[in-house]
Scaffold this active site. Structure first.
Site, PDB file in Angstrom:
ATOM      1  N   ASP A  10       0.846  -1.193   0.000  1.00  0.00           N
ATOM      2  CA  ASP A  10       0.000   0.000   0.000  1.00  0.00           C
ATOM      3  C   ASP A  10       0.881   1.242   0.000  1.00  0.00           C
ATOM      4  O   ASP A  10       2.013   1.207  -0.477  1.00  0.00           O
ATOM      5  CB  ASP A  10      -0.929  -0.047   1.227  1.00  0.00           C
ATOM      6  CG  ASP A  10      -2.285   0.575   0.945  1.00  0.00           C
ATOM      7  OD1 ASP A  10      -2.355   1.811   0.877  1.00  0.00           O
ATOM      8  OD2 ASP A  10      -3.263  -0.176   0.796  1.00  0.00           O
ATOM      9  N   HIS A  15      -3.862   5.403   4.200  1.00  0.00           N
ATOM     10  CA  HIS A  15      -4.608   4.320   3.558  1.00  0.00           C
ATOM     11  C   HIS A  15      -4.141   2.953   4.031  1.00  0.00           C
ATOM     12  O   HIS A  15      -4.931   2.117   4.486  1.00  0.00           O
ATOM     13  CB  HIS A  15      -4.454   4.461   2.042  1.00  0.00           C
ATOM     14  CG  HIS A  15      -5.371   3.619   1.236  1.00  0.00           C
ATOM     15  ND1 HIS A  15      -5.025   2.366   0.775  1.00  0.00           N
ATOM     16  CD2 HIS A  15      -6.619   3.840   0.787  1.00  0.00           C
ATOM     17  CE1 HIS A  15      -6.025   1.855   0.075  1.00  0.00           C
ATOM     18  NE2 HIS A  15      -7.013   2.734   0.061  1.00  0.00           N
ATOM     19  N   SER A  27     -11.103  -0.800  -1.390  1.00  0.00           N
ATOM     20  CA  SER A  27      -9.895  -0.799  -0.555  1.00  0.00           C
ATOM     21  C   SER A  27     -10.166  -1.349   0.833  1.00  0.00           C
ATOM     22  O   SER A  27      -9.244  -1.784   1.521  1.00  0.00           O
ATOM     23  CB  SER A  27      -9.345   0.626  -0.425  1.00  0.00           C
ATOM     24  OG  SER A  27      -8.710   1.034  -1.613  1.00  0.00           O
TER      25      SER A  27
END
Length: 707
Positions: A174, A212, A448
């Site tokens: 990521d 994220h 996600s």
């Protein structure tokens, strides 16, 4: 006549034996019934863990019966008297902490005794009750609206079975991973991560806004029962992180996303080969057809099939967030996006980004996941397609409808939950007592989020049965996932105008294939059901045999016209001789057409199962902005473009396969390229297209011959 003395004596004895004497025998002493005895008890339990115990009581005569004085005493959890004769019970609670006093009584049929069972709930995760994806009670998760109770991944049974991801390492590929986060640090492998920019073992992103990967890591394996935050799907799995999506603030590393770094972070190096699950909450959307990256595909195949002594690894992949629009340098949208209404939805209600438009999602070694929300419907943004394997919670945006509650970058200056004058939810900004340091956020969403929910589930399945191969895990998911949104209607578009215009089914309703598997282009085989998957994993006895992949079988040098706006379309067939039990099917398609969004692409199996591999009104719109005089910029249509379908899982490969291309639109078509403003860009309908060729490849195992 005189009787002898002896005879008289015998007669007297006989008369005495017949009870001629009216004197009664003494009565036995009455039994004394002693009262049962019991005593107060105290037990410690953990949040959402099933506790088994036994109420204590004794009685000299035995034969006891246990019961509760008042079942209404239960306020925090569920108490079940498993055996009323022995006092065996179970108790579970989702409260993070608290004390419950349960009055119970024991009776021998005449006398009884009472005592208190004190249950202390300790070491819970205070945010677990807001994590609807783990257990949906209809909570709102800090959003304005509530979800629907029961629409979750069903993790409780797996936890009770002690399957929590232990022994499995998951790679978070990521923008990085904040390994110092208090809810992640104990579940990260010490020294196991890698920073692809600095070469150190700390993959924390450089930018404070980059949260994220940290949120993804928390969904997978935030530590459980530590008194802080929430919990991951696999709360005892281990994490390693790679900042593959990060940027070097110094500019010395111009591009982190090189093939070398891909290999380092996806299992093809000592930096990442300890991971058996790879979470890829990233992807791309392009407005034109393209092919595989052969080097990356080779890595995927090798690690998926050969690692861990042949058991292999699982790559979990987000489907994309492009149902309504997608981003490639700018936003690309259907032409009616800003004029759409509830009665006339944009793009005829069809996905603008079909997940098969991204060829990494057409790679069979990626387990592609769509997103579902807290009401058990497709998340509004989720890309879909025939390549979807399962769906998992992704939620909505967290303001009106619930998103996912998970870890955030530490502190109120970093991440999503930063201090603001008007925070996006009541949970952000540092003023909520459950989140005073802004270490968690309630707005994580997208495929996600669906991907790490699935990665966590895969880790749990592997911990339940470490001997499962990568194909076994997929088989378990295909067999146990929950058929959601069961009554969803097919999505159709009309070809032409007028009352007699035929309707084309662009997205069929749920359909059962010839092998008995139910499949839907929005949900794959359904929503991941963790507890059912663990149950099957523990008793798993199937032998899928050797993994087989056929050579590409081609039908080339065709020149079949694709009739304009004709539901009959054009077809071509190939006969496959191999008799495999199908695990996946791929095609490569070559076809000329100067307005690709007009085309639907179908594949029909020998058993008659139809799969729509490419929906019409898709976002393959580059022909609207390309330079037709530049050979390097010219897009004439599909050019050996790969697509994947899971709809034929379990069927036989042998027999006639049919491809069908249908042009659904002879009218106007336009799209919006946002850097050019909101004015729609038209693509003219210049000519009929041509089907020029296609090839098919099948993945599976040999069918067992009849004995």
């Amino acid at each position: 006549m005189r009787m002898s003395i002896v005879a008289l004596s015998i007669t007297a004895a006989l008369l005495a034996g017949c009870g001629s004497d009216d004197k009664k025998a003494p009565a036995p002493e009455p039994k004394v019934n002693t009262a049962p005895t019991t005593a107060d008890m105290t037990v410690d339990v953990s949040q959402s863990m099933l506790f088994s115990g036994k109420l204590e009581a004794t009685d000299a005569e035995g034969g006891l019966t246990y019961s509760l004085v008042d079942p209404a005493d239960l306020k925090l959890g569920t108490f079940t008297l498993v055996n009323k004769n022995t006092g065996e019970f179970t108790y579970s609670s989702d409260a993070s902490e608290g004390t419950e006093v349960v009055r119970f009584k024991v009776s021998d049929g005449q006398l009884q005794a009472e005592a208190n069972l004190t249950i202390n709930i300790k070491h819970g995760d205070p945010l677990f009750t807001y994590q609807w994806h783990l257990k949906n009670t209809g909570q709102n998760a800090f959003a304005a609206n509530r979800g629907v109770a029961g629409e979750d991944m069903n993790v409780s049974g797996a936890i009770s079975d002690q399957a929590m991801g232990q022994g499995v390492t998951v790679a978070v590929v990521d923008d990085g991973l904040e390994i110092a986060h208090p809810d992640l640090m104990n579940n990260t492998v010490n020294g196991g991560s890698f920073n692809l920019i600095t070469g150190t073992v700390d993959p924390t992103p450089f930018s404070g806004e980059a949260a994220h990967g940290t949120s993804v890591g928390g969904i997978i394996a935030a530590e459980g029962w530590n008194g802080i935050g929430g919990r991951g799907v696999a709360p005892k799995a281990k994490l390693i992180g790679f900042n593959f999506l990060d940027q070097d603030p110094t500019g010395k590393v111009a591009n982190v996303q090189t093939f070398e770094n891909f290999a380092k972070s996806h299992g093809a190096s000592a930096y990442s080969d300890s991971a058996r699950v790879f979470n890829q909450s990233y992807g791309y959307s392009l407005p034109f057809p393209h092919g595989f990256d052969e080097d990356e595909t080779e890595v995927y195949q090798d690690i998926a099939t050969q690692s861990f002594d042949g058991k292999g690894s699982i790559f979990v992949k987000s489907a994309g967030n492009g149902y309504q629009y997608y981003r490639f340098r700018t936003f690309w949208l259907p032409g009616d996006y800003f004029s759409a209404t509830a009665e006339n939805p944009a793009n005829y209600g069809l996905p603008f980004h079909n997940s098969n438009m991204s060829t990494d999602n057409a790679n069979v070694y990626n387990l592609v996941v769509s997103a579902i929300n807290a009401k058990g419907k497709l998340s509004s943004y989720s890309s879909v397609g025939s390549n979807i394997f399962v769906t998992a919670p992704g939620g909505e945006y967290g303001d009106d409808d619930p998103a996912i509650v998970t870890t955030d970058r530490m502190g109120c200056e970093n991440g999503y939950a930063i201090a603001e004058d008007r925070p996006s939810t009541p949970f952000h900004g540092g003023l909520n007592p459950l989140n005073p340091n802004c270490d968690y956020n309630s707005t994580m969403n997208g495929t996600s989020s669906a991907a790490p929910n699935t990665s966590g589930a895969v880790a749990v399945i592997m911990s339940a049965n470490p001997d499962l191969t990568w194909r076994d895990v997929r088989h378990v998911l295909a067999k146990t996932s929950t058929k959601v949104d069961a009554d969803i209607a097919a999505k159709t578009v009309t070809i032409g105008e007028g009352e007699g215009a035929p309707a084309y089914t662009a997205i069929p309703a749920w359909q059962q294939n010839a092998a008995g598997f139910s499949f839907h282009n929005l949900y794959g085989f359904g929503r991941v059901n963790v507890s059912e998957a663990v149950k099957l994993a523990k008793s798993y006895a199937e032998d899928l045999g050797e993994y087989l992949v056929t050579e590409w079988q081609a039908s080339q040098e065709l020149a079949k016209a694709i009739p304009d706006a004709d539901i009959n379309g054009v077809t071509d067939t190939q006969v496959v001789a191999d008799n495999l039990v199908i695990e996946a099917v791929q095609i490569q398609l070559t076809a000329d057409h100067l307005r690709l969004p007009d085309l639907a692409v179908e594949l029909i199996s020998p058993a008659g199962t139809k799969s729509v591999l490419m929906t019409p009104y898709n976002g393959l719109v580059y022909q609207g902005v390309m330079d037709i005089n530049d050979p390097e910029d010219l897009v004439t249509g599909f050019d050996a473009t790969p697509m994947l379908s899971n709809a034929f899982y379990g069927e036989s490969s042998k027999g006639e396969w049919t491809i069908k291309l249908i042009d659904v639109n002879s009218g106007d078509y336009s799209f919006i390229k946002f850097d050019k403003g909101r004015t729609p860009i038209a693509i003219p309908n210049e000519a009929d297209g041509k089907l020029k060729g296609w090839s098919i490849r099948l993945h599976g195992h040999a069918a067992k011959s009849a004995s």
